[in-house]
Design an enzyme around this catalytic site. Structure first.
Site, PDB file in Angstrom:
ATOM      1  N   CYS A 139       0.826  -1.211   0.000  1.00  0.00           N
ATOM      2  CA  CYS A 139       0.000   0.000   0.000  1.00  0.00           C
ATOM      3  C   CYS A 139       0.860   1.261   0.000  1.00  0.00           C
ATOM      4  CB  CYS A 139      -0.948  -0.008   1.197  1.00  0.00           C
ATOM      5  SG  CYS A 139      -0.168  -0.392   2.776  1.00  0.00           S
ATOM      6  N   HIS A 219      -2.508   5.639   6.180  1.00  0.00           N
ATOM      7  CA  HIS A 219      -1.143   6.171   6.272  1.00  0.00           C
ATOM      8  C   HIS A 219      -1.139   7.618   5.775  1.00  0.00           C
ATOM      9  CE1 HIS A 219       0.310   2.001   6.506  1.00  0.00           C
ATOM     10  NE2 HIS A 219      -0.197   1.725   5.330  1.00  0.00           N
TER      11      HIS A 219
END
Lengths: 340, 340
Positions: A139, A219
């Site tokens: 990711c 994130h």
């Protein structure tokens, strides 16, 4: 129709399975699961064929979950296997896929050498066409590559220095921490993300540093990108706002955090509140000489899902990357421009 | 003996008051408090003179807390007032200090123009000597300046690019968030920290980006410092490990997060588990050509406390900065070298 099997039905596997069901040119052979938990019940409810290892047959039977067959039965039926098993387990399964003559995708938790090529749709779709084994990068690396290959269209990138503030756990992970701490992870510099970017952009001068924070949502990356010729903020915003799989969160809309981004995804009716797009904080985009600064958020559970879909087409010999990306985006409602 | 009054007895004020009690050349006139909360009771227990505003006299009386007098009585007795009132309130009090002919320190939450000079002991003690008004920069800026003025001794700094992962709230702040989100703060780049560093290092090329994380313990900075001539990792570690007010957390000691740093402070018997020192993750220190990378943690509640003590001496005409820093360090048990 490309027949796809998904080995592993956790965070990534279940999302890839849903995405395959939405593709006009793919069918889902089934998914495999090792433990009869809530996700297995949910798959059964959705009418998805469940396959298990021989060893788990009894456990699933006792749990009252009907299985279609064992793992090998599923793989036999497939053209492509998407391996979504835990980090490092994929490499162990490669032998199985290989011995059964199947093409396979691996996830970013595997080492790069598990596959012929590491993959990011906007960067190197072409390299994956007709390959047997492709690794969809993690990711964070997907977020970095999507950003960098987009900025590279404004001006060739000379150097990247970035900080990655990692989410500590996914929402469902109740045994992971930290709860109240910042954890350099790794403490050493560069973090592995830079090296992972180099599996796709091989000669790029990139250094990343990473720290884990107590949050489960997304994130956040904070980048300092040096480009080879001066650009304007408008140039950067123009390419970011016109590239699919990237959305801008405007200051005007008062979306100023990962929590608010996820709230918008919920309001949008996104399945599982997924955000396949990178979300760039528009106000953060700034230019100082040859340096472009920006901050963006990465939805760790779903950003790689459209990448997996495109990689399935690539290994199946579908040569038009642009067309694949369009098909994937249309089928999953993936947008461009502004988040709201 | 320098007579010091502390206006405001919250997170910073109470720590500065404790530090003053430990100095051989200072006496504490007293502290002022606006509300009779647990900190006021604690001050009373410790035998510290409490002063309040006229408007609060009744409230303190009703709470059974004995006050020595009103704020003006305290200021009258003092040579130096340390203003530790909330952000922005200090500027309003300046008129009071000025009309009573007192020297005063302000904290980093005030604008730089509140004072004659912004202060960081290792950077510019000399500039503050004999000044009437000095502003001790904020915790994050103190962390940045302490690091940069130390690295500058290895090789002149040409450029700084940094990320600041800010703690969301202090441990006692129960009304602040976020609980589960990452918040660019500010979303715009550069963050005010770079500008604040420039109040002391006026010509430094520095850009900072900041994001708030859900934690209460410490901030973490991730820096990319370009120096003017090549250095080695050993050069950098050598100066970091020999500079007081900086500690190294070694990988060997398994201190790999802010939570573990604070646990060490607790085990050390530090009052309030304070860490006046910057704590650098040793494994993060790395060099690549002219770039030095490092990560360190900043204890937001206490890092500015020794700076306030030194600034008191400076405004009182004590000209030897090195000696002041030594006295402060000795009195407070502030170390150098390794954390453990």
């Amino acid at each position: 129709m490309i027949k796809v099997a998904v080995n592993g039905y956790g965070t990534i596997g279940k999302r890839v399975a849903s995405a395959i069901l939405a593709q006009p040119d793919m069918t889902l052979v089934g998914v495999s699961k090792t433990s009869p938990n809530y996700e297995a019940y949910q798959a059964q409810k959705m009418g998805i064929n469940l396959y298990v290892t021989k060893e788990s047959l009894k456990e699933f039977e006792e749990a009252g979950i009907k299985v279609k067959g064992v793992l090998e039965d599923m793989i036999k039926e497939a053209d492509v296997v998407v391996d979504a098993t835990p980090n490092g387990v994929g490499a162990q399964y490669k032998q199985v896929y290989s011995s059964m003559g199947k093409r396979a995708l691996f996830q970013g938790g595997e080492k790069a050498n598990v596959a012929d090529v590491s993959f990011s749709a906007l960067c190197n779709y072409d390299e994956a066409v007709d390959k047997r084994y492709v690794r969809v990068v993690s990711c964070n690396t997907t977020g970095l590559l999507r950003t960098l290959c987009t900025l590279n269209r404004v001006s060739k990138i000379a150097k990247v220095r970035g900080t990655i503030v990692r989410r500590a756990a996914d929402p469902k992970e109740v045994k992971k921490g930290p709860i109240n701490s910042l954890v350099p992870d790794p403490a050493s510099i560069p973090s592995h993300h830079a090296k992972d970017v180099n599996t796709v952009l091989k000669d790029l001068d990139i250094v990343t540093m990473a720290v884990v924070a107590p949050t489960t949502l997304m994130h956040v990356h904070l980048l300092d990108v040096t480009v080879s010729s001066p650009v304007t903020k408008e140039d950067v915003l123009s390419v970011l706002s016109s590239t699919p799989r990237i959305l801008l969160a405007s200051g005007k809309s008062k979306v100023s955090s990962t929590a608010e981004i996820v709230e918008v995804a919920r309001d949008m009716g996104r399945p599982r509140n997924d955000l396949y797009e990178l979300v760039v904080f528009e106000d953060s985009v700034s230019v100082r000489g040859n340096e472009v600064f920006l901050m963006y958020a990465v939805h760790q559970e779903s950003i790689v899902v459209p990448e997996n879909v495109d990689a399935i087409r690539a290994v199946s010999g579908f040569a038009d990357g642009r067309k694949s990306i369009e098909m994937t985006n249309a089928s999953m409602g993936i947008g461009k421009g502004y988040l709201v």
